[in-house]
Design an enzyme around this catalytic site. Sequence first.
Site, PDB file in Angstrom:
ATOM      1  N   THR A 191      -7.694  16.726  22.203  1.00 30.04           N
ATOM      2  CA  THR A 191      -7.342  16.244  21.855  1.00 30.04           C
ATOM      3  C   THR A 191      -6.456  15.069  20.769  1.00 30.04           C
ATOM      4  O   THR A 191      -6.447  14.379  19.914  1.00 30.04           O
ATOM      5  CB  THR A 191      -7.698  16.920  21.946  1.00 30.04           C
ATOM      6  OG1 THR A 191      -8.394  17.302  22.144  1.00 30.04           O
ATOM      7  CG2 THR A 191      -6.864  15.872  21.536  1.00 30.04           C
ATOM      8  N   GLN A 201      -7.756  27.609  19.720  1.00 29.82           N
ATOM      9  CA  GLN A 201      -8.293  27.290  21.043  1.00 29.82           C
ATOM     10  C   GLN A 201      -9.205  28.387  21.590  1.00 29.82           C
ATOM     11  O   GLN A 201      -9.961  28.154  22.529  1.00 29.82           O
ATOM     12  CB  GLN A 201      -7.123  27.069  21.996  1.00 29.82           C
ATOM     13  CG  GLN A 201      -7.320  25.961  23.004  1.00 29.82           C
ATOM     14  CD  GLN A 201      -7.212  24.597  22.401  1.00 29.82           C
ATOM     15  OE1 GLN A 201      -8.202  23.878  22.313  1.00 29.82           O
ATOM     16  NE2 GLN A 201      -6.033  24.231  21.965  1.00 29.82           N
ATOM     17  N   SER A 224     -12.091  20.364  28.021  1.00 34.62           N
ATOM     18  CA  SER A 224     -12.692  19.093  28.452  1.00 34.62           C
ATOM     19  C   SER A 224     -11.637  18.000  28.556  1.00 34.62           C
ATOM     20  O   SER A 224     -11.960  16.842  28.817  1.00 34.62           O
ATOM     21  CB  SER A 224     -13.744  18.623  27.441  1.00 34.62           C
ATOM     22  OG  SER A 224     -14.754  19.573  27.300  1.00 34.62           O
TER      23      SER A 224
HETATM   24  O1  DON Z   1      -9.782  21.607  25.239  1.00 35.57           O
HETATM   25  C1  DON Z   1     -10.764  21.077  24.733  1.00 35.57           C
HETATM   26  O2  DON Z   1     -11.666  20.605  25.380  1.00 35.57           O
HETATM   27  C2  DON Z   1     -10.846  20.958  23.211  1.00 35.57           C
HETATM   28  N1  DON Z   1     -10.095  22.035  22.612  1.00 35.57           N
HETATM   29  C3  DON Z   1     -10.357  19.585  22.822  1.00 35.57           C
HETATM   30  C4  DON Z   1     -10.339  19.377  21.322  1.00 35.57           C
HETATM   31  C5  DON Z   1     -10.408  17.969  20.915  1.00 35.57           C
HETATM   32  O3  DON Z   1     -10.492  17.059  21.697  1.00 35.57           O
HETATM   33  C6  DON Z   1     -10.397  17.748  19.446  1.00 35.57           C
HETATM   34  N2  DON Z   1     -10.480  16.338  19.138  1.00 35.57           N
HETATM   35  N3  DON Z   1     -11.417  15.791  18.644  1.00 35.57           N
END
Ligand code: DON
Length: 565
Positions: A376, A415, A448
């Site tokens: 996020t 990612q 998440s």
């Molecule tokens: O998709 C996910 O769950 C993570 N890549 C999200 C990353 C995220 O929320 C970074 N922010 N603090």
Amino acid sequence: MFIPGNLRRVIIFIILTALVYGCGVFKVTQYYEKGALATGTPPATEIGRNIFAQGGNAFDVAVAVGFVMAVVYPEAGNVGGGGFAVIREGNSGLIKALDFREVAPSAATEKIYLDSAGEVIENLSTYGARAVGVPGTVAGLYELWQKRGRLAWEELVRAAADLADTGFIVDAYLAGKLYENKDQLSGFPETSDIFCPRGEPLKAGERLVLKDLASTLYIVAAEGPAGFYEGLIADKIDSCMKIHGGLITKEDLAAYKPVWREPLHFRFDSLDIYSMPPPSSGGIALGQILKIVEPHDFSFLTVDSPDYIHLFCEAARRAFADRSQYLGDPAFYQIPSRLLDEAYLDKRRETITMGHASNSQLVGPGLPYSHESNQTTHFSVCDREGNMVALTYTLNTNFGSKLVVRGAGFLLNNQMDDFALKPGYPNTYGLVGAEANKVEPGKRMLSSMAPTLVLKNQKPFLILGSRGGSKIITTVAQVILNMTRFGLNPVEAVNQPRVHHQWLPDKITLEKNGYSMKVKQTLIRYGHNIEEEAPDGDVELIYIDPLGLMNAASDPRRQGCSGGY
Ligand code: DON
């Protein structure tokens, strides 16, 4: 009083930003008739308001904001990452979930992050080219526009391209993030040339001009996704991968497709909640937490009481244990269908004892099988036509892989770290996983993210989501409970301190300075391990009242900004 020059510049900048935008540190509560939005940063909200003023709807605003964030919020806003959106079409009331998550390159296997002894190689899944999944954002935002956008695509993307071309003033928040990440950002000349010219990260008050990113965005404005996934930009991504040892090929780029999915729907109290289905764990985990606490009598609980924190964290512990075992990309792994069944969750709830912490090793994932067979940055937008968009997208950690595509000016995600690199090996957020979320070619890594719409009596009620890695799920759950069970207003619901539990590591994380000594002592007496952490998450919430008036609230923990028209 003497204030050093740099600090003085930062203070003046913060005050000016707050005055100009009427938000940021000073949150304004206002109701809007035509449309409302809550985003992570004031310039994006400002451009969103302009799009409403030009007659755009919630879809147009979401697309424009998605691209503007890629310019002014480079730590998370992106064209080199991916995400999810849950949307409602005002005319038909139809609700859909859009998956524009990155996918693993076709050359990715279970072994790519392991050394010859089978050990995980540190940083390989988070830093540099090997960490990058095939980006989904450009295709995703185009899909969103095609769904119900009203203004011309070119105009919506151009707003961001023009901003990148003329540049903007770096705010204190971005300057802080650049400083924190300066060592890694300096590791690649193509990144450092942009964010650390003269060998130092840009400071608050300096102008950041992004000419290469502007060219990329002008191409996307003119040609749509084909201009990104094929042709000049695809060539640049391809050579970036070849130079830095990444795996993404031109074929991987050309093959990328976003997917429309049925939203994850469940009832909580008398509300209908719609959130993201797999490959995000957001919706299922959110549903499990809320359904586990649902039958509990809240009349004796307050939002900061040890008994509420205990109940909430025990529910979260169980939801995250299931996440680790059962959730992954549904195209590769058969997810048990009973994870939100009343009977299964009744059994999970029965194992919670008030006043006594469970032990994560003993709790473990549940058995969500019937006895018959064995088993996020987020932004929210809405308009008066009833169109709703909850969109969370990301590069994963701040500035993603830290690698900029030379000549194309954008950062690539990291990612791939959201996969379980090895069973039980924790990712950046301490999350563990197994078979369901192992690396496989063409697979989407488990997320998440939880962009969420809430309907009351079939009418728009809430739009929300957050950043925060694993904390996204517990953050969204708490904000919903704050409004529905504790009667807080939108600003209070967002501002309220938050707790978190994710099964492993076995501890409750309490927001620093958010809870009294007495609350902490009681939780320890119940048997919980507790730890305090700096405030996290960035909730962007819209509340729609029964008359259809819209009120938006942005998290004070970051520099979010809400507005409307
Ligand atoms: O998709 C996910 O769950 C993570 N890549 C999200 C990353 C995220 O929320 C970074 N922010 N603090």
